[in-house]
Design an enzyme around this catalytic site. Structure first.
Site, PDB file in Angstrom:
ATOM      1  CB  THR A  85      53.356   9.812   9.135  1.00 35.47           C
ATOM      2  OG1 THR A  85      54.400   9.805   8.147  1.00 35.47           O
ATOM      3  CG2 THR A  85      53.823   9.038  10.345  1.00 35.47           C
TER       4      THR A  85
ATOM      5  NE  ARG B 168      34.485   2.120  78.607  1.00 33.65           N
ATOM      6  CZ  ARG B 168      35.404   3.031  78.841  1.00 33.65           C
ATOM      7  NH1 ARG B 168      36.190   3.453  77.863  1.00 33.65           N
ATOM      8  NH2 ARG B 168      35.556   3.527  80.044  1.00 33.65           N
TER       9      ARG B 168
ATOM     10  CG  ASN C 175      32.932   3.976  55.140  1.00 35.32           C
ATOM     11  OD1 ASN C 175      33.373   2.905  55.532  1.00 35.32           O
ATOM     12  ND2 ASN C 175      33.367   4.559  54.041  1.00 35.32           N
TER      13      ASN C 175
ATOM     14  NE  ARG D 242      57.887  -2.397  18.096  1.00 39.98           N
ATOM     15  CZ  ARG D 242      58.667  -1.453  17.604  1.00 39.98           C
ATOM     16  NH1 ARG D 242      59.921  -1.378  17.968  1.00 39.98           N
ATOM     17  NH2 ARG D 242      58.197  -0.568  16.741  1.00 39.98           N
TER      18      ARG D 242
ATOM     19  CE  LYS E 167      52.346   3.468  20.380  1.00 43.86           C
ATOM     20  NZ  LYS E 167      53.529   3.360  19.508  1.00 43.86           N
TER      21      LYS E 167
ATOM     22  CG  ASN F 298      60.874  13.926  11.539  1.00 41.91           C
ATOM     23  OD1 ASN F 298      60.464  14.880  12.198  1.00 41.91           O
ATOM     24  ND2 ASN F 298      60.087  13.150  10.804  1.00 41.91           N
TER      25      ASN F 298
HETATM   26  C1  UD1 Z   1      58.361   8.545  11.827  1.00 44.14           C
HETATM   27  C2  UD1 Z   1      58.983   9.506  10.811  1.00 44.14           C
HETATM   28  C3  UD1 Z   1      60.488   9.622  11.069  1.00 44.14           C
HETATM   29  C4  UD1 Z   1      60.762  10.045  12.499  1.00 44.14           C
HETATM   30  C5  UD1 Z   1      60.054   9.107  13.479  1.00 44.14           C
HETATM   31  C6  UD1 Z   1      60.153   9.626  14.904  1.00 44.14           C
HETATM   32  C7  UD1 Z   1      57.657   9.333   8.778  1.00 44.14           C
HETATM   33  C8  UD1 Z   1      57.555   8.714   7.433  1.00 44.14           C
HETATM   34  N1  UD1 Z   1      58.733   8.990   9.494  1.00 44.14           N
HETATM   35  O1  UD1 Z   1      58.944   7.282  11.650  1.00 44.14           O
HETATM   36  O2  UD1 Z   1      61.065  10.559  10.181  1.00 44.14           O
HETATM   37  O3  UD1 Z   1      62.152  10.077  12.755  1.00 44.14           O
HETATM   38  O4  UD1 Z   1      58.657   9.011  13.146  1.00 44.14           O
HETATM   39  O5  UD1 Z   1      59.642   8.683  15.772  1.00 44.14           O
HETATM   40  O6  UD1 Z   1      56.805  10.109   9.151  1.00 44.14           O
HETATM   41  N2  UD1 Z   1      50.928   6.673  12.577  1.00 44.14           N
HETATM   42  C9  UD1 Z   1      49.605   6.658  12.253  1.00 44.14           C
HETATM   43  N3  UD1 Z   1      49.221   6.065  11.115  1.00 44.14           N
HETATM   44  C10 UD1 Z   1      50.104   5.493  10.266  1.00 44.14           C
HETATM   45  C11 UD1 Z   1      51.467   5.513  10.605  1.00 44.14           C
HETATM   46  C12 UD1 Z   1      51.858   6.122  11.767  1.00 44.14           C
HETATM   47  O7  UD1 Z   1      48.764   7.192  13.003  1.00 44.14           O
HETATM   48  O8  UD1 Z   1      49.664   4.973   9.233  1.00 44.14           O
HETATM   49  C13 UD1 Z   1      51.340   7.340  13.825  1.00 44.14           C
HETATM   50  C14 UD1 Z   1      51.853   6.340  14.851  1.00 44.14           C
HETATM   51  O9  UD1 Z   1      50.834   5.988  15.745  1.00 44.14           O
HETATM   52  C15 UD1 Z   1      52.929   7.140  15.555  1.00 44.14           C
HETATM   53  C16 UD1 Z   1      53.424   8.097  14.493  1.00 44.14           C
HETATM   54  O10 UD1 Z   1      52.421   8.158  13.513  1.00 44.14           O
HETATM   55  O11 UD1 Z   1      52.382   7.906  16.601  1.00 44.14           O
HETATM   56  C17 UD1 Z   1      54.742   7.675  13.895  1.00 44.14           C
HETATM   57  O12 UD1 Z   1      54.626   6.389  13.403  1.00 44.14           O
HETATM   58  P1  UD1 Z   1      55.867   5.403  13.442  1.00 44.14           P
HETATM   59  O13 UD1 Z   1      55.534   4.175  12.687  1.00 44.14           O
HETATM   60  O14 UD1 Z   1      56.338   5.283  14.823  1.00 44.14           O
HETATM   61  O15 UD1 Z   1      56.918   6.297  12.668  1.00 44.14           O
HETATM   62  P2  UD1 Z   1      58.155   5.884  11.819  1.00 44.14           P
HETATM   63  O16 UD1 Z   1      57.686   5.476  10.475  1.00 44.14           O
HETATM   64  O17 UD1 Z   1      59.008   4.995  12.594  1.00 44.14           O
END
Ligand code: UD1
Length: 453
Positions: A82, A424, A370, A16, A23, A171
């Site tokens: 995550t 000059r 310079n 996005r 990013k 969270n």
């Molecule tokens: C996650 C949380 C959610 C929380 C929200 C806050 C989980 C399952 N959910 O949601 O509870 O309210 O963040 O923003 O953890 N990332 C990776 N690899 C992956 C997936 C994510 O490195 O496979 C990193 C992303 O770059 C980002 C972070 O983890 O920095 C969170 O990922 P994102 O997809 O934004 O989180 P959500 O699933 O929306």
């Protein structure tokens, strides 16, 4: 002190952002987001840092290892959630006996105090600590299901019931674990959910089933803002700036119009400094006590001595050092130059690659030439020098202490101390010649008109 590992998740695709740059390398206050997370981790006492990056994100790896040479970088080849991302750093968290903090690289405003609050709870006996917050709109976030001080579960939005979706406490993604607890739960996280992802948040319910002690803290929503598009990036920048402005005003800096003044992550300012509206600081600025920076200045990579006055409309860059009580006035640009105490350049000058002594006066329109199109050369100007207006100093060149240069001079040879240099053409006056000159001009005009008729 308990060992502390920070795992920073940075493997998100960031689609996005619509950017060729990953990013987490987009800057806030002049520093890439991932480096903000690293700074928070380090200031809270992390003994080691691990970063999980996406495939092909070698630029992120380079930024991380430049910031923390000892950091371990893990590549998450498939973006499976995550929980899966944290698992990639297994080698790091299996090597540690202590605390593990998980941070997101796209949540750059987290403070060291918040990280320290998590470790304090872990050190006091908690097994997992989650940082929650209350956003204006909780849609999309994981909800914290609590019972008093205890955290029972985190329910992801997609999995939550109607009643759970009414919970306003969510969270932030920032979590702390006792390392043994993380090791015990991480392999038990599965992907049987609506997204088919390994949710790190499931660690809470798994650990609760093991009768672990799970707690939460609540952070200011402004601190845990996540960035996923340019709108959020701008919002995070504004919040970062607001925090910096507040900090400086608390520390004794007068900001005439705070909202129009932009700081860098590393700006340092002494006491009783006054900054007028519309001033932008890039990285590497240190300002001494009692300095006044007037409106519309763009300032980076400079140390400014106490009592200096800068601007309006001054530009400083490229590594500069200004002594005490230096004065740079309107439309003066200084690049990579050292300027001694009490020296003044009041108007319309370019001072690049120069070394200037104390109490020297740089006249209006002075230019250090310079660059010869290939090389950058140095101009050396001593103390108590008077550089006449519109002097061009063709580097490499030097002007000795106490010397003068005549206005309009092009100085190509070194000027000895106490000499006056005239570079000059000599002026010649022709008495009574002006009316004749005018007659000639009128005759030429008449001839032209006749030619047209
Ligand atoms: C996650 C949380 C959610 C929380 C929200 C806050 C989980 C399952 N959910 O949601 O509870 O309210 O963040 O923003 O953890 N990332 C990776 N690899 C992956 C997936 C994510 O490195 O496979 C990193 C992303 O770059 C980002 C972070 O983890 O920095 C969170 O990922 P994102 O997809 O934004 O989180 P959500 O699933 O929306």
């Amino acid at each position: 002190m308990t060992a502390l590992l920070s795992i920073i998740l940075a493997a998100g695709e960031g689609t996005r952002m619509r950017s060729a740059t990953p990013k987490v390398l987009h800057p806030i206050g002049g520093l890439p987001m991932v480096s903000h997370a690293i700074r928070a981790a380090q200031s809270a006492g992390s003994s080691s840092v691990a970063v999980v990056i996406g495939p092909g994100h070698e630029a992120v790896r380079a930024a991380v290892t430049a910031a923390v040479p000892g950091a371990s970088v893990f590549v998450q080849t498939e973006r499976l959630g995550t929980g899966h991302a944290v698992k990639q750093a297994r080698e790091a968290f299996e090597a540690i006996s202590g605390n593990v903090i998980v941070l997101y690289a796209d949540t750059p405003l987290v403070t060291a105090a918040t990280v320290a609050a998590i470790t304090a709870k872990l050190d006091a006996g908690a097994d997992i600590v989650v940082v929650g917050f209350e956003p204006d709109d909780p849609t999309g976030y994981g909800r914290l299901l609590t019972e008093g001080d205890r955290l029972v579960a985190i329910r992801e939005h997609k999995e939550a019931s109607e009643a759970e979706r009414r919970i306003g406490l969510v969270n932030s993604g920032i979590m702390g674990f006792r390392s043994g607890v993380l090791q015990a739960v991480i392999e038990r996280i599965d992907n049987k959910n609506s997204k088919g992802e390994f949710y790190l948040t499931d660690a809470v319910e798994i650990a609760n089933a093991d009768k672990r002690k799970i707690e939460y803290t609540v952070a200011d929503a402004r601190e845990v803002i996540g960035v996923d598009d340019r709108g959020k990036l701008a919002k995070a920048e504004m919040q970062f700036q607001e925090l910096r402005r507040d900090d400086f005003m608390k520390a004794g800096v007068t900001l005439r119009d705070p909202a129009s003044i932009y700081f860098s992550y590393d700006t340092e300012i002494g006491r009783d400094v006054t900054i007028f509206p519309n001033v932008v600081f890039g990285p590497g600025v240190k300002i001494g006590d009692g300095v006044e920076i007037r409106a519309f200045c763009d300032i980076e990579a400079v140390t400014i001595g106490a009592g200096a006055t800068i601007g309006p409309f001054a530009r400083i860059r490229g590594g500069a050092e200004l002594g005490a009580n230096v004065h740079l006035g309107n439309f003066v640009e200084v690049k990579k130059s050292r300027i001694g105490a009490g020296t003044k350049a009041g108007h319309l000058s370019y001072l690049g690659d120069a070394v200037i002594g104390e109490n020297t006066n740089i006249g209006a329109g002075t230019i250090t030439c310079n660059y010869d199109g290939v090389n950058k050369d140095t101009t050396i100007i001593g103390s108590n020098v008077f550089i006449g207006s519109n002097t061009s100093l063709v580097a490499p060149v030097s002007v000795g202490d106490g010397a003068y240069t005549a206005s309009g001079s092009v100085i190509t040879d070194d000027v000895p101390a106490d000499a006056v240099a005239f570079g000059r053409a000599r002026q010649e006056n022709k008495p009574g010649y002006a009316p004749k000159l005018k007659e000639k001009a009128l005759a030429r005009k008449a001839a032209k008109q006749k030619g047209k008729a």
